[in-house]
Design a protein around this motif. Structure first.
Motif, PDB file in Angstrom:
ATOM      1  N   CYS A   1       1.967   2.130   4.048  1.00 56.85           N
ATOM      2  CA  CYS A   1       2.288   1.059   5.001  1.00 56.85           C
ATOM      3  C   CYS A   1       2.725  -0.158   4.193  1.00 56.85           C
ATOM      4  CB  CYS A   1       1.080   0.727   5.885  1.00 56.85           C
ATOM      5  SG  CYS A   1      -0.291   0.019   4.964  1.00 56.85           S
TER       6      CYS A   1
ATOM      7  N   VAL B   1      -5.090  -5.144   6.600  1.00 55.68           N
ATOM      8  CA  VAL B   1      -5.061  -3.859   7.295  1.00 55.68           C
ATOM      9  C   VAL B   1      -4.048  -3.906   8.429  1.00 55.68           C
ATOM     10  CG1 VAL B   1      -7.400  -3.055   6.813  1.00 55.68           C
ATOM     11  CG2 VAL B   1      -7.015  -4.634   8.693  1.00 55.68           C
ATOM     12  N   CYS B   2      -3.552  -2.714   8.796  1.00 55.43           N
ATOM     13  CA  CYS B   2      -2.624  -2.609   9.920  1.00 55.43           C
ATOM     14  C   CYS B   2      -2.965  -1.307  10.646  1.00 55.43           C
ATOM     15  CB  CYS B   2      -1.181  -2.606   9.399  1.00 55.43           C
ATOM     16  SG  CYS B   2      -0.732  -1.082   8.546  1.00 55.43           S
TER      17      CYS B   2
ATOM     18  N   CYS C   1       1.189  -3.159   4.150  1.00 59.48           N
ATOM     19  CA  CYS C   1       0.127  -4.123   3.843  1.00 59.48           C
ATOM     20  C   CYS C   1       0.152  -4.442   2.352  1.00 59.48           C
ATOM     21  CB  CYS C   1      -1.245  -3.546   4.196  1.00 59.48           C
ATOM     22  SG  CYS C   1      -1.561  -3.458   5.939  1.00 59.48           S
TER      23      CYS C   1
ATOM     24  N   LYS D   1       0.828  -1.202   0.000  1.00 62.06           N
ATOM     25  CA  LYS D   1       0.000   0.000   0.000  1.00 62.06           C
ATOM     26  C   LYS D   1       0.870   1.263   0.000  1.00 62.06           C
ATOM     27  CE  LYS D   1      -4.130  -2.005   2.152  1.00 62.06           C
ATOM     28  NZ  LYS D   1      -5.083  -1.881   3.298  1.00 62.06           N
TER      29      LYS D   1
HETATM   30 ZN    ZN Z   1      -1.597  -1.184   6.376  1.00 65.28          ZN
END
Ligand code: ZN
Ligand code: ADP
Ligand code: MG
Length: 472
Positions: free
Chosen positions: A23, A37-38, A25, A20
């Motif tokens: 981040c 997701v994070c 992910c 992404k």
């Molecule tokens: Zn993330």
């Protein structure tokens, strides 16, 4: 139609990065809800974004693909609004200083469409409305997926220009590996801004924006619907209101989503957590060097270098892998026209029929080129060449060997031909008589009968010559 439509586009494209935009992910379509997701992309307080440099490179490539200036300085801003699919309550985007500016693409008819800007931003999540349970569920997998938004000037004057532009954008971005441009999956989404004005007027009318169109066909239909709707309003003495509308494919109409009064005040301000993106001239040049030859450039080369008709060239270059295959075949045998005919004819037909892709075929570009050569030098007929392609498509194999095994090698001496022709003429005495008495159209029929009688190795040129002699 008494009104001139005026149209501008905003196109969102998902970038083909591995992770992404802020981040680590995974950036991949689909997946079980809320598994990609994070804390960063789900908007937890205290987390910091880290800009994916791959997204910057791809955005710059989108700029090169559309004749933009790629800027050495660009920066991010926060666009503030609340919506449940956006857990941070702001979207990180480029407002003041976008990465690319001042581009253009020429559409069919040679008209130039100016591109105002291309900027990088993050996508939001998705809401799933469950009417039965009466609840809405949030899937944040798409949060933080890297996007570019391409914004054009209001230079379009017809649906056809818009459709050509979107088709070209999709092709170019795919070629450059920027975006897979799968409109049906939403990886390329088009917002159409459209107004109308009386013909001859210089002053643009009030526009409506139609959000998230997901096929080239819907774009055309939504535009036609809006032209009609706005024309009826003006004809009735009314005023078009500035609003966002949604196109409904099943009803083939557009309905208001929100009006100008409900428009957000986004309170843009510079994103404090991401330093400006600085690209040196060398950086920019290095990215430019990675650009492949683009479809319109290839198409031009095919007409100039290979002498192909413009329509064939643009069909051959619509998909990069298909065009790569043609290029390799053309490099192995200079039978440019014959290879093109086989690819646009039999090969395309078989690919469509089986729903497969050129990258999966069982023959190599060199084998296709060899087949074209067999037809071009008269070893086999054009019809036999198609059959060879169809056999190679099914089972692979060497074209010359297939030609021999199936008896496709054309007769090269006329001995024995006389006998067959005499038989054909005797069986079709009526047609032969009428032909001799001036019905020229019957030659094709007699020729067809003769070719049939000669079988797979029929040599149309020899048969024609022999027939001409006999029918004089
Ligand atoms: Zn993330
Ligand atoms: P905003 O900032 O309100 O979104 P922009 O000036 O950035 O407005 O324009 C958004 C899009 O609308 C652009 O694609 C632009 O070409 C298009 N557009 C602007 N004015 C008109 C108009 N009068 N008719 C049709 N399209 C328009
Ligand atoms: Mg807008």
């Amino acid at each position: 139609m008494r009104y001139q439509p005026v149209i501008g586009l905003e196109i969102h494209c998902e970038l083909l990065t591995n992770s992404k935009v802020f981040c680590t992910c995974q950036n991949e379509f689909g997946g079980s809800e809320n598994t990609r997701v994070c804390p960063r992309c789900s908007g937890m307080p205290g987390t910091l974004p880290l800009l994916n440099q791959g997204a910057v490179r791809l955005a710059a490539k989108a700029g090169f693909a559309t004749n933009c200036t790629v800027n050495g300085y660009s920066s991010f801003d926060r666009k503030n609004y609340f919506y449940p699919d956006l857990p941070k309550a702001y979207q990180i985007t480029q407002f003041e200083h976008p990465i690319c500016t001042d581009g253009h693409i020429d559409v069919a008819g040679g008209k130039r469409i100016r591109i105002n800007r291309i900027h990088i931003e993050e996508d939001a999540g998705k809401l799933v409305h469950d009417d039965y349970e009466g609840v809405s569920l949030a899937d944040y997998n798409r949060c933080g997926v890297p996007l570019i938004e391409i914004v054009t000037e209001p230079d379009f004057r017809s649906a056809e220009e818009v459709q050509d532009f979107v088709t070209q954008i999709a092709q170019r971005l795919k070629y450059a590996g920027v975006c897979d441009a799968r409109m049906e999956q939403g990886s390329l989404r088009v917002d159409v801004n459209i107004s109308i004005m009386p013909f001859g007027s210089e002053e643009f009318g009030t526009r409506a924006e139609i959000k998230n169109l997901n096929s080239v066909k819907s774009i055309g239909r939504a535009i036609e619907y809006e032209i009609q709707r706005q024309s009826e309003i003006l004809d009735g003495g009314g005023k078009v209101v500035q609003e966002t509308r949604r196109y409904n494919e099943n009803r083939d109409d557009t309905k208001p989503l929100r009006s100008k009064e409900e428009a957000h005040d986004y309170r843009y301000f510079p994103e404090p957590d991401i330093p400006p993106v600085l690209l040196s001239e060398e950086d920019i040049e290095a990215i430019r060097k990675e650009m492949p030859e683009l479809p319109h450039e290839r198409s031009k080369r095919y007409t100039e270098e290979y002498g192909l008709p413009a329509d064939d060239a643009s069909l051959l270059t619509a998909q990069k892998e298909f065009s790569d295959f043609y290029d390799e075949a053309a490099a192995s045998e200079p039978e440019y026209r014959m290879i093109s005919n086989l690819m646009l004819g039999e090969v395309s037909h078989l690919l469509n029929e089986t729903g497969s892709d050129i990258t999966e075929v069982k023959f190599s570009p060199a084998e296709l080129a060899k087949t074209a050569k067999l037809a071009a030098d008269g070893t086999v007929s054009k019809g036999a060449a198609k059959e060879i392609v169809s056999i190679m498509f099914k089972d692979g194999g060497d074209p010359r060997r297939i030609a021999q095994e199936h008896g496709f090698i054309m007769d090269t001496d006329a001995s024995g031909l006389d006998e067959v022709i005499d038989k054909v003429l005797a069986e079709n005495a009526d047609a032969a008589e009428k032909y001799k008495n001036g019905n020229a159209k019957l030659f094709g029929f007699i020729m067809g009968q003769a070719i049939k009688a000669c079988g797979k190795s029929a040599n149309p040129a020899l048969i024609k010559e022999a027939l001409n002699k006999k029918l004089q």
